[in-house]
Design a protein around this motif. Structure first.
Motif, PDB file in Angstrom:
ATOM      1  N   VAL A  43       0.843  -1.205   0.000  1.00 13.93           N
ATOM      2  CA  VAL A  43       0.000   0.000   0.000  1.00 13.93           C
ATOM      3  C   VAL A  43       0.871   1.245   0.000  1.00 13.93           C
ATOM      4  CG1 VAL A  43      -1.673   1.331   1.337  1.00 13.93           C
ATOM      5  CG2 VAL A  43      -1.975  -1.136   1.078  1.00 13.93           C
ATOM      6  N   ALA A  44       1.939   1.241   0.819  1.00 15.78           N
ATOM      7  CA  ALA A  44       2.836   2.394   0.884  1.00 15.78           C
ATOM      8  C   ALA A  44       3.500   2.639  -0.466  1.00 15.78           C
ATOM      9  CB  ALA A  44       3.890   2.175   1.968  1.00 15.78           C
ATOM     10  N   ALA A  45       3.884   1.566  -1.146  1.00 18.33           N
ATOM     11  CA  ALA A  45       4.533   1.706  -2.454  1.00 18.33           C
ATOM     12  C   ALA A  45       3.572   2.307  -3.478  1.00 18.33           C
ATOM     13  CB  ALA A  45       5.048   0.355  -2.936  1.00 18.33           C
ATOM     14  N   LEU A 104      -7.827   5.925 -14.045  1.00 15.96           N
ATOM     15  CA  LEU A 104      -6.591   6.036 -14.817  1.00 15.96           C
ATOM     16  C   LEU A 104      -5.375   5.790 -13.941  1.00 15.96           C
ATOM     17  CD1 LEU A 104      -4.981   6.804 -17.339  1.00 15.96           C
ATOM     18  CD2 LEU A 104      -5.189   9.205 -16.651  1.00 15.96           C
ATOM     19  N   ALA A 105      -5.338   6.429 -12.774  1.00 10.05           N
ATOM     20  CA  ALA A 105      -4.190   6.257 -11.880  1.00 10.05           C
ATOM     21  C   ALA A 105      -4.070   4.813 -11.415  1.00 10.05           C
ATOM     22  CB  ALA A 105      -4.321   7.195 -10.671  1.00 10.05           C
ATOM     23  N   ALA A 106      -5.199   4.179 -11.098  1.00 15.88           N
ATOM     24  CA  ALA A 106      -5.158   2.777 -10.670  1.00 15.88           C
ATOM     25  C   ALA A 106      -4.604   1.887 -11.780  1.00 15.88           C
ATOM     26  CB  ALA A 106      -6.557   2.318 -10.272  1.00 15.88           C
ATOM     27  N   ALA A 107      -5.036   2.164 -13.036  1.00 17.24           N
ATOM     28  CA  ALA A 107      -4.534   1.357 -14.150  1.00 17.24           C
ATOM     29  C   ALA A 107      -3.037   1.535 -14.327  1.00 17.24           C
ATOM     30  CB  ALA A 107      -5.267   1.752 -15.433  1.00 17.24           C
ATOM     31  N   VAL A 108      -2.560   2.780 -14.198  1.00 24.69           N
ATOM     32  CA  VAL A 108      -1.123   3.024 -14.344  1.00 24.69           C
ATOM     33  C   VAL A 108      -0.353   2.363 -13.215  1.00 24.69           C
ATOM     34  CG1 VAL A 108       0.666   4.802 -14.358  1.00 24.69           C
ATOM     35  CG2 VAL A 108      -1.452   5.151 -15.634  1.00 24.69           C
ATOM     36  N   LEU A 109      -0.877   2.452 -11.987  1.00 28.37           N
ATOM     37  CA  LEU A 109      -0.208   1.820 -10.856  1.00 28.37           C
ATOM     38  C   LEU A 109      -0.137   0.309 -11.029  1.00 28.37           C
ATOM     39  CD1 LEU A 109      -1.589   3.824  -7.809  1.00 28.37           C
ATOM     40  CD2 LEU A 109       0.667   3.967  -8.858  1.00 28.37           C
ATOM     41  N   LEU A 110      -1.203  -0.285 -11.539  1.00 28.71           N
ATOM     42  CA  LEU A 110      -1.183  -1.724 -11.808  1.00 28.71           C
ATOM     43  C   LEU A 110      -0.121  -2.065 -12.847  1.00 28.71           C
ATOM     44  CD1 LEU A 110      -4.989  -2.585 -11.815  1.00 28.71           C
ATOM     45  CD2 LEU A 110      -3.289  -3.337 -10.149  1.00 28.71           C
ATOM     46  N   ALA A 111      -0.020  -1.222 -13.871  1.00 27.06           N
ATOM     47  CA  ALA A 111       1.005  -1.459 -14.905  1.00 27.06           C
ATOM     48  C   ALA A 111       2.399  -1.345 -14.315  1.00 27.06           C
ATOM     49  CB  ALA A 111       0.821  -0.462 -16.049  1.00 27.06           C
ATOM     50  N   VAL A 112       2.599  -0.331 -13.453  1.00 24.15           N
ATOM     51  CA  VAL A 112       3.907  -0.174 -12.820  1.00 24.15           C
ATOM     52  C   VAL A 112       4.214  -1.373 -11.931  1.00 24.15           C
ATOM     53  CG1 VAL A 112       5.206   1.197 -11.145  1.00 24.15           C
ATOM     54  CG2 VAL A 112       3.877   2.336 -12.914  1.00 24.15           C
ATOM     55  N   GLY A 113       3.209  -1.832 -11.177  1.00 19.35           N
ATOM     56  CA  GLY A 113       3.421  -3.008 -10.330  1.00 19.35           C
ATOM     57  C   GLY A 113       3.798  -4.226 -11.148  1.00 19.35           C
ATOM     58  N   LEU A 114       3.136  -4.402 -12.298  1.00 18.36           N
ATOM     59  CA  LEU A 114       3.478  -5.526 -13.173  1.00 18.36           C
ATOM     60  C   LEU A 114       4.900  -5.389 -13.691  1.00 18.36           C
ATOM     61  CD1 LEU A 114       2.658  -8.062 -14.696  1.00 18.36           C
ATOM     62  CD2 LEU A 114       1.703  -6.620 -16.495  1.00 18.36           C
TER      63      LEU A 114
END
Length: 259
Positions: A43-45, A104-114
């Motif tokens: 969550v912090a990340a 949009l932000a959630a999608a980008v964060l998911l992409a970054v996590g992947l």
């Protein structure tokens, strides 16, 4: 918590970090984060990444009163006259709704996590390849002609009865490999030290090393003094920097083959 529950909670992390969950899921995630340090770290990340998109998560937007009626009024066949909007007095820049920003932000964060996961897998694969290369070099070294295996076992005075060391000595290239097993690590400030012993001569000091918590240790490219005929190899416990003369008792010892 079952694996399925944990997987579901991890799926909610991006939305939780952005403050986009409904109250029930928000409460469930808050309790889970408080009880699970690894989940809290994720969550912090994500929240740190969210800072790249403008900082704090957007608050939920209440549905304006009468919105449903106005939407129906613009729908063909609704029986009501379409709603006419007056043209703006001056051109205005459209502001995206906060709910779209969250998506949009959630999608980008998911992409970054992947991307992080892919990078971690690549690093792990490269590390495995490096370990395999080391093992291959080790195997090639001990299979070369002229390599002698000296087995060191615990002495009667030694503290580790089940410990053992395989000392692979290449007499032609004057180098050796130390492979320790079931040999517990020594405390800070101490080290194991290898000694080469000639008959009737003072022991010759060699490398110092320590083992892993599992009792395993590996030291490669150990230099073997030239022009000597050794009868024994021994291991003692010394100060971390090593000693010029062995500290008794000898922990492990093994004999070279007779020439």
């Amino acid at each position: 918590m079952t694996p399925d529950d944990r997987a579901e909670l991890r799926d909610l992390v991006p939305a939780y970090a952005l403050g986009a969950l409904d109250p029930d899921d928000e409460a469930r995630m808050t309790a889970a984060v408080a009880a699970d340090p690894s989940l809290a770290a994720e969550v912090a990340a994500y929240r740190e990444m969210a800072g790249l998109f403008g900082g704090e998560a957007a608050p939920p937007v209440p549905v304006p009163a009468g919105l449903r009626a106005r939407v129906l009024a613009t729908t063909p066949g609704s029986g009501e006259r379409p709603l006419r909007l007056a043209a703006p007095a001056a051109p205005q820049r459209a502001t995206p709704a906060p709910t779209w920003w969250v998506a949009l932000a959630a999608a980008v964060l998911l992409a970054v996590g992947l991307a992080w996961q892919v990078r971690a897998l690549r690093v792990e694969r490269e590390a495995l390849a490096d370990r395999l290369a080391v093992r291959e070099r080790e195997l090639n070294s001990i299979l070369e002609p002229g390599v002698e295996l000296v087995r060191l076992a615990a002495t009667e005075q030694g503290a580790h009865r089940d410990a053992g060391i395989q000392l692979f000595v290449d007499h032609e290239k004057r180098r050796a490999i130390v492979h320790a097993f079931r040999l517990p690590p020594v405390p800070a400030g101490k080290a194991y030290q290898l000694w080469f012993i000639e008959e009737g001569q003072a022991p010759i000091p060699s490398v110092t090393f320590n083992t892993e918590a599992s009792g395993h240790g590996l030291v490669q490219e150990v230099s073997v003094p030239a022009g000597k005929v050794f009868v024994l190899a021994a291991i003692t416990v010394e100060p971390a920097g090593g000693s010029t003369a062995p500290t008794l008792p000898i922990q492990l010892a093994g004999a070279f083959r007779k020439s």
